[in-house]
Design a protein around this motif. Sequence first.
Motif, PDB file in Angstrom:
ATOM      1  N   VAL A   1       2.579 -15.354 -11.872  1.00  0.00           N
ATOM      2  CA  VAL A   1       2.925 -14.736 -10.371  1.00  0.00           C
ATOM      3  C   VAL A   1       2.283 -15.864  -9.785  1.00  0.00           C
ATOM      4  CG1 VAL A   1       2.721 -13.643  -8.841  1.00  0.00           C
ATOM      5  CG2 VAL A   1       3.199 -12.559 -11.099  1.00  0.00           C
ATOM      6  N   LEU A   2       2.369 -16.911  -8.971  1.00  0.00           N
ATOM      7  CA  LEU A   2       2.080 -17.955  -8.343  1.00  0.00           C
ATOM      8  C   LEU A   2       1.316 -17.989  -7.076  1.00  0.00           C
ATOM      9  CD1 LEU A   2       0.701 -20.429  -8.124  1.00  0.00           C
ATOM     10  CD2 LEU A   2       3.413 -21.245  -7.172  1.00  0.00           C
ATOM     11  N   ASP A   3       0.390 -17.151  -6.442  1.00  0.00           N
ATOM     12  CA  ASP A   3      -0.326 -16.714  -5.211  1.00  0.00           C
ATOM     13  C   ASP A   3      -0.153 -18.304  -4.557  1.00  0.00           C
ATOM     14  OD1 ASP A   3      -1.634 -16.014  -3.090  1.00  0.00           O
ATOM     15  OD2 ASP A   3      -2.765 -14.593  -3.484  1.00  0.00           O
ATOM     16  N   ALA A   4       0.537 -18.621  -3.599  1.00  0.00           N
ATOM     17  CA  ALA A   4       0.071 -19.518  -2.776  1.00  0.00           C
ATOM     18  C   ALA A   4      -0.403 -19.437  -1.690  1.00  0.00           C
ATOM     19  CB  ALA A   4       1.563 -21.110  -2.788  1.00  0.00           C
ATOM     20  N   GLY A   5      -1.641 -20.908  -1.691  1.00  0.00           N
ATOM     21  CA  GLY A   5      -2.640 -19.759  -0.250  1.00  0.00           C
ATOM     22  C   GLY A   5      -3.295 -18.966  -0.791  1.00  0.00           C
ATOM     23  N   CYS A   6      -3.904 -18.389  -1.982  1.00  0.00           N
ATOM     24  CA  CYS A   6      -3.971 -16.963  -2.428  1.00  0.00           C
ATOM     25  C   CYS A   6      -5.546 -17.133  -1.677  1.00  0.00           C
ATOM     26  CB  CYS A   6      -5.336 -17.448  -3.470  1.00  0.00           C
ATOM     27  SG  CYS A   6      -7.060 -18.272  -4.126  1.00  0.00           S
ATOM     28  N   GLY A   7      -6.495 -17.724  -1.009  1.00  0.00           N
ATOM     29  CA  GLY A   7      -7.637 -17.252  -0.066  1.00  0.00           C
ATOM     30  C   GLY A   7      -8.418 -16.493  -0.883  1.00  0.00           C
ATOM     31  N   SER A   8      -8.847 -15.746  -0.556  1.00  0.00           N
ATOM     32  CA  SER A   8      -9.654 -14.898  -1.766  1.00  0.00           C
ATOM     33  C   SER A   8      -9.265 -14.086  -2.531  1.00  0.00           C
ATOM     34  CB  SER A   8     -10.983 -13.311  -0.543  1.00  0.00           C
ATOM     35  OG  SER A   8     -10.280 -13.133   0.325  1.00  0.00           O
ATOM     36  N   GLY A   9      -8.079 -14.084  -2.571  1.00  0.00           N
ATOM     37  CA  GLY A   9      -7.142 -13.664  -3.765  1.00  0.00           C
ATOM     38  C   GLY A   9      -7.342 -11.984  -3.653  1.00  0.00           C
ATOM     39  N   ARG A  10      -6.602 -11.629  -2.628  1.00  0.00           N
ATOM     40  CA  ARG A  10      -5.901 -10.165  -2.148  1.00  0.00           C
ATOM     41  C   ARG A  10      -4.875  -9.729  -2.691  1.00  0.00           C
ATOM     42  NH1 ARG A  10      -3.011  -9.062   2.909  1.00  0.00           N
ATOM     43  NH2 ARG A  10      -2.407 -10.673   3.939  1.00  0.00           N
ATOM     44  N   TYR A  11      -3.496 -10.939  -2.641  1.00  0.00           N
ATOM     45  CA  TYR A  11      -2.553 -10.965  -3.676  1.00  0.00           C
ATOM     46  C   TYR A  11      -2.454 -11.033  -4.835  1.00  0.00           C
ATOM     47  CZ  TYR A  11       0.191  -9.906   0.923  1.00  0.00           C
ATOM     48  OH  TYR A  11       0.833  -9.391   1.756  1.00  0.00           O
ATOM     49  N   ILE A  12      -3.407 -11.844  -5.665  1.00  0.00           N
ATOM     50  CA  ILE A  12      -3.800 -11.841  -6.928  1.00  0.00           C
ATOM     51  C   ILE A  12      -4.254 -10.073  -7.659  1.00  0.00           C
ATOM     52  CG2 ILE A  12      -5.452 -13.240  -8.286  1.00  0.00           C
ATOM     53  CD1 ILE A  12      -5.688 -15.419  -7.534  1.00  0.00           C
ATOM     54  N   LEU A  13      -4.739  -9.912  -6.672  1.00  0.00           N
ATOM     55  CA  LEU A  13      -5.259  -8.278  -7.216  1.00  0.00           C
ATOM     56  C   LEU A  13      -4.228  -7.592  -7.087  1.00  0.00           C
ATOM     57  CD1 LEU A  13      -8.661  -7.740  -5.254  1.00  0.00           C
ATOM     58  CD2 LEU A  13      -8.364  -8.561  -7.426  1.00  0.00           C
ATOM     59  N   HIS A  14      -3.591  -7.486  -6.456  1.00  0.00           N
ATOM     60  CA  HIS A  14      -2.336  -6.512  -6.614  1.00  0.00           C
ATOM     61  C   HIS A  14      -1.237  -6.899  -7.506  1.00  0.00           C
ATOM     62  CE1 HIS A  14      -3.225  -4.023  -2.874  1.00  0.00           C
ATOM     63  NE2 HIS A  14      -3.260  -5.213  -1.842  1.00  0.00           N
ATOM     64  N   ALA A  15      -1.109  -8.281  -7.911  1.00  0.00           N
ATOM     65  CA  ALA A  15      -0.278  -8.476  -9.245  1.00  0.00           C
ATOM     66  C   ALA A  15      -0.974  -7.494 -10.237  1.00  0.00           C
ATOM     67  CB  ALA A  15      -0.378  -9.953  -8.574  1.00  0.00           C
ATOM     68  N   LEU A  16      -2.390  -7.928 -10.172  1.00  0.00           N
ATOM     69  CA  LEU A  16      -3.231  -7.930 -11.803  1.00  0.00           C
ATOM     70  C   LEU A  16      -2.338  -6.358 -11.807  1.00  0.00           C
ATOM     71  CD1 LEU A  16      -6.271 -10.215 -11.702  1.00  0.00           C
ATOM     72  CD2 LEU A  16      -4.650 -10.156 -12.891  1.00  0.00           C
ATOM     73  N   GLN A  17      -2.943  -5.991 -10.830  1.00  0.00           N
ATOM     74  CA  GLN A  17      -3.331  -4.558 -11.008  1.00  0.00           C
ATOM     75  C   GLN A  17      -1.200  -3.830 -10.723  1.00  0.00           C
ATOM     76  OE1 GLN A  17      -3.889  -3.049  -7.031  1.00  0.00           O
ATOM     77  NE2 GLN A  17      -6.187  -3.483  -6.866  1.00  0.00           N
ATOM     78  N   ARG A  18      -0.535  -4.605 -10.905  1.00  0.00           N
ATOM     79  CA  ARG A  18       0.852  -4.049 -11.210  1.00  0.00           C
ATOM     80  C   ARG A  18       1.282  -5.133 -12.565  1.00  0.00           C
ATOM     81  NH1 ARG A  18       4.492  -3.394  -5.179  1.00  0.00           N
ATOM     82  NH2 ARG A  18       2.750  -1.941  -4.374  1.00  0.00           N
ATOM     83  N   GLY A  19       0.310  -5.825 -13.258  1.00  0.00           N
ATOM     84  CA  GLY A  19       0.364  -5.395 -15.028  1.00  0.00           C
ATOM     85  C   GLY A  19       1.186  -7.309 -14.862  1.00  0.00           C
ATOM     86  N   ALA A  20       0.896  -7.732 -14.531  1.00  0.00           N
ATOM     87  CA  ALA A  20       1.088  -9.522 -14.007  1.00  0.00           C
ATOM     88  C   ALA A  20       0.572 -10.151 -15.151  1.00  0.00           C
ATOM     89  CB  ALA A  20       0.975 -10.847 -12.809  1.00  0.00           C
ATOM     90  N   THR A  21       0.793 -11.122 -15.869  1.00  0.00           N
ATOM     91  CA  THR A  21       0.877 -11.641 -17.830  1.00  0.00           C
ATOM     92  C   THR A  21       0.054 -12.248 -17.062  1.00  0.00           C
ATOM     93  OG1 THR A  21       2.572 -10.579 -18.585  1.00  0.00           O
ATOM     94  CG2 THR A  21       1.582 -12.484 -19.769  1.00  0.00           C
ATOM     95  N   ARG A  22       0.392 -13.323 -16.011  1.00  0.00           N
ATOM     96  CA  ARG A  22      -0.328 -14.419 -15.855  1.00  0.00           C
ATOM     97  C   ARG A  22      -0.114 -14.846 -14.323  1.00  0.00           C
ATOM     98  NH1 ARG A  22       2.353 -19.716 -18.466  1.00  0.00           N
ATOM     99  NH2 ARG A  22       4.296 -18.132 -17.674  1.00  0.00           N
TER     100      ARG A  22
END
Length: 230
Positions: free
Chosen positions: A49-70
């Motif tokens: 999963v790529l978060d483009a314009g990730c800012g403080s990481g809110r969608y990174i956290l959601h991706a990790l919570q849903r099991g993203a591998t990388r």
Amino acid sequence: MGRPPILPPAEAYALWASSYPAHAHNPLMQAEERAMLGLLPDSLRGQAVLDAGCGSGRYILHALQRGATRVTGVDLSPEMLARARAELGGARADVQLRQGSLTALPVDDGWADLTICGLVVGHLENLAAALAELRRATRPGGTLLCSDVHPIGHALGWLRDFKAGDRHYAVRHTPHLYSDWHAACAASGLRIERVLEPMLDPADIPAGAHFDRTALEVPVALVFQLRLPA
């Protein structure tokens, strides 16, 4: 009180980063996030999963919570990336944070199975260039989830404003109409699968808040699910 100074994104987020949380922190963001998460697969196991314009990481956290591998998060602002590192709890083997522009992402062609770009493209004037670069970074057959402040907000005079210290500022924002998205997707070979126009939930409005009541009667965000050809 007059209108606040409108700053370029890099300058604005350098000021805003220290107080910018890694969650939807206003009613517009809450409406946008509900729509985006409704399109996000329940399981991202095995996915990059790529978060483009990730800012403080809110969608990174959601991706990790849903099991993203990388997960790779890219942002123009080093201050926001530092905030994301703090919110994510430091170094993680499954997350890379990199500084870069939405029109020059520091990832290989086709790296992402899923690319997320939340409330970022309005910071760029050239929507077509941004979507072309998001497409490049996503694998054939992959998905893009993109959102932006609804152009009706710009027409009503809304600002993406914030407070730093004892002063108010706003971030420069360019409205992109649905017709602009349609043309940019056609130019990049992206198929528009779904378009959502979320409204505010009155329950999210803080008691006693001063805001434009028209905001309860119009959509506040544009949310797109886009697909690359396989």
